[in-house]
Design an enzyme around this catalytic site. Structure first.
Site, short mmCIF file in Angstrom:
data_model
loop_
_atom_site.label_atom_id
_atom_site.label_comp_id
_atom_site.label_asym_id
_atom_site.label_seq_id
_atom_site.Cartn_x
_atom_site.Cartn_y
_atom_site.Cartn_z
N LYS A 282 0.83 -1.20 0.00
CA LYS A 282 0.00 0.00 0.00
C LYS A 282 0.87 1.25 0.00
CE LYS A 282 -1.73 2.10 3.56
NZ LYS A 282 -2.45 2.49 4.78
N ASP B 75 -6.39 1.00 0.90
CA ASP B 75 -6.51 1.32 2.33
C ASP B 75 -7.88 0.90 2.82
OD1 ASP B 75 -8.27 3.22 1.36
OD2 ASP B 75 -7.36 4.89 2.45
#
Length: 344
Positions: free
Chosen positions: A212, A230
Site C-alpha cells: 500500500k 486502504d
C-alpha cells in the site's frame, strides 16, 4: 259404559294434543338455541376476519436513489430512479459499471490528490508510514517539525530515537513508528545512496513499507500507476460489489483487472476521497451520493437528502481538508487547508 268409552277417548285425545304441543315447544326451543349459537359464532368470527385482514403483508417499499449525483450536493432535487442490485451481473456489465463510477467520481473530485503533505519522495514515504492507524491530518500537523529537524535520510538515520519519539507522539504508536522511519532511513542510506527507489520490489524491502505504502509513493512521487488499498478503498469496492475479496492483495488484483493500468492512481484517489467525504463506514450519506444509481448498497445509510447533507465531511461539508499545504487546484475549487498542530 258408552260414556266411559267416550271419556277415555277424550282423555287420549287431550294427552295426544298435549304431547304434540310439548314437541312443538321443544322444536321451537332447539331452533331458537341454534339461531342464538349461530349469532354468537358469527359475532366471534367477525374480529378474527378483521385480524386476518389486518395481518395482510405490507406493500414492499422500493428503495430509490437520486438520478444524478452532484445535484444532491448542490441542493437541487433531481429525478429519481429505481436502483437494481447487480445480482447475476455479467463481467462485461461489471466492468462498464465500475468504469462509469470512476468517471462520475472524477467529475465530483477533479482536484483529488494525495492528502499527505510532501515535497519529495523521502517525505512522502515517511509520511505514509506515519499515517498507519491515524489520520492524514494528524500526520500533516506532525511532519513539519520532523522534516525541519531531519530533512534528509542521512539526518533521520543518525537521529536520537527518543527525540524522534517526542516529535511523533501525536501520531500514536510513536515508538514503533520511530523505529520504522529511522530504520527505513538507514536502509535508504546503506542500500540506495540516500535516494528513495522507484521500484516496487525495492520499496517493500524498507522497514514499515508494504505494498500500500509502496503504491502511494510510486503513483504520487514517480508517476507510476498503482492501486492504494486502504480501509476506505476496501470498504467501498465491496459495497459496490466490484469484488468480494477481503485480502488487500487480492482486492488489488481484482479491481486492477477492471481498469486500464493508467487509471489506477487516480482511481485510488477518487475512491478514497469518496470514502472520506460521503460513503462513510458507519453512516454513509446515501441521499447526497453522486453515484447512488450505480450503487447496490444504496439505502445502507441516510437516504433523506437534507439529513444526508449534514453527514458530508471536509470540503463537501464546508470544513477544512487534510493538508496544510494542498495543491492550488484544490483551493481554487473551494477547498480549505487544514490548521497547523495546536491551532484553534
Amino acid at each position: 259404559m258408552q260414556a266411559a268409552a267416550v271419556k277415555k277417548s277424550a282423555s287420549a285425545k287431550k294427552a295426544a294434543s298435549a304431547k304434540k304441543a310439548a314437541a312443538a315447544k321443544k322444536a321451537a326451543s332447539v331452533k331458537k338455541s341454534a339461531s342464538a349459537k349461530k349469532a354468537v359464532s358469527a359475532k366471534r368470527a367477525t374480529p378474527v376476519k378483521k385480524a386476518v385482514s389486518a395481518k395482510k403483508a405490507p406493500v414492499k417499499k422500493v428503495t430509490v436513489a437520486p438520478k444524478k449525483a452532484t445535484a444532491r450536493i448542490r441542493g437541487a432535487a433531481p429525478a429519481r430512479t429505481v436502483v437494481h442490485p447487480p445480482s447475476g451481473e455479467s463481467r462485461t456489465a461489471l466492468v462498464r459499471r465500475a468504469r462509469r463510477i470512476n468517471r462520475e467520481l472524477a467529475e465530483v473530485y477533479p482536484y483529488a490528490h494525495p492528502e499527505l503533505d510532501f515535497t519529495n519522495p523521502f517525505q512522502l514515504v515517511v509520511a505514509t508510514v506515519l499515517s498507519a492507524q491515524t489520520t492524514d491530518l494528524r500526520v500533516n500537523q506532525t511532519t513539519p517539525a520532523l522534516f525541519a529537524k531531519y530533512p534528509t535520510p542521512e539526518d533521520l538515520a543518525a537521529a536520537n530515537p527518543e527525540e524522534v519519539e517526542e516529535i511523533l507522539r501525536p501520531c500514536g504508536f510513536f515508538r514503533a513508528k520511530t523505529k520504522s522511519v529511522i530504520g527505513l532511513s538507514k536502509a535508504l542510506v546503506a542500500d540506495f545512496g540516500g535516494e528513495v527507489p522507484g521500484r516496487l520490489e525495492d520499496l517493500v524491502k524498507l522497514p514499515g513499507v508494504g505494498r500500500k505504502t509502496a503504491f502511494v509513493v510510486l503513483g504520487n512521487a514517480f508517476g507510476r500507476p498503482g492501486i492504494t488499498v486502504d480501509t476506505h478503498f476496501q470498504r467501498l469496492v465491496r459495497r459496490w460489489q466490484w469484488t468480494a475479496e477481503t485480502d488487500p492483495d487480492k482486492i488489488e488484483a481484482a479491481v486492477g483487472a477492471l481498469f486500464p493500468k493508467s487509471d489506477w492512481t487516480d482511481l485510488s484517489h477518487h475512491v478514497i476521497w469518496h470514502g472520506r467525504r460521503i460513503c462513510h463506514a458507519r453512516k454513509p450519506a446515501c441521499g447526497a451520493c453522486p453515484i447512488a444509481p450505480l450503487c447496490p448498497a444504496y439505502g445502507e445509510g441516510e437516504t433523506d437528502p437534507e439529513k444526508a447533507r449534514k453527514l458530508l465531511k471536509y470540503e463537501k461539508g464546508g470544513f477544512p481538508g487534510q493538508r496544510l499545504n494542498p495543491p492550488q487546484a484544490y483551493l481554487d475549487a473551494g477547498g480549505k487547508p487544514a490548521p497547523p498542530l495546536g491551532a484553534g
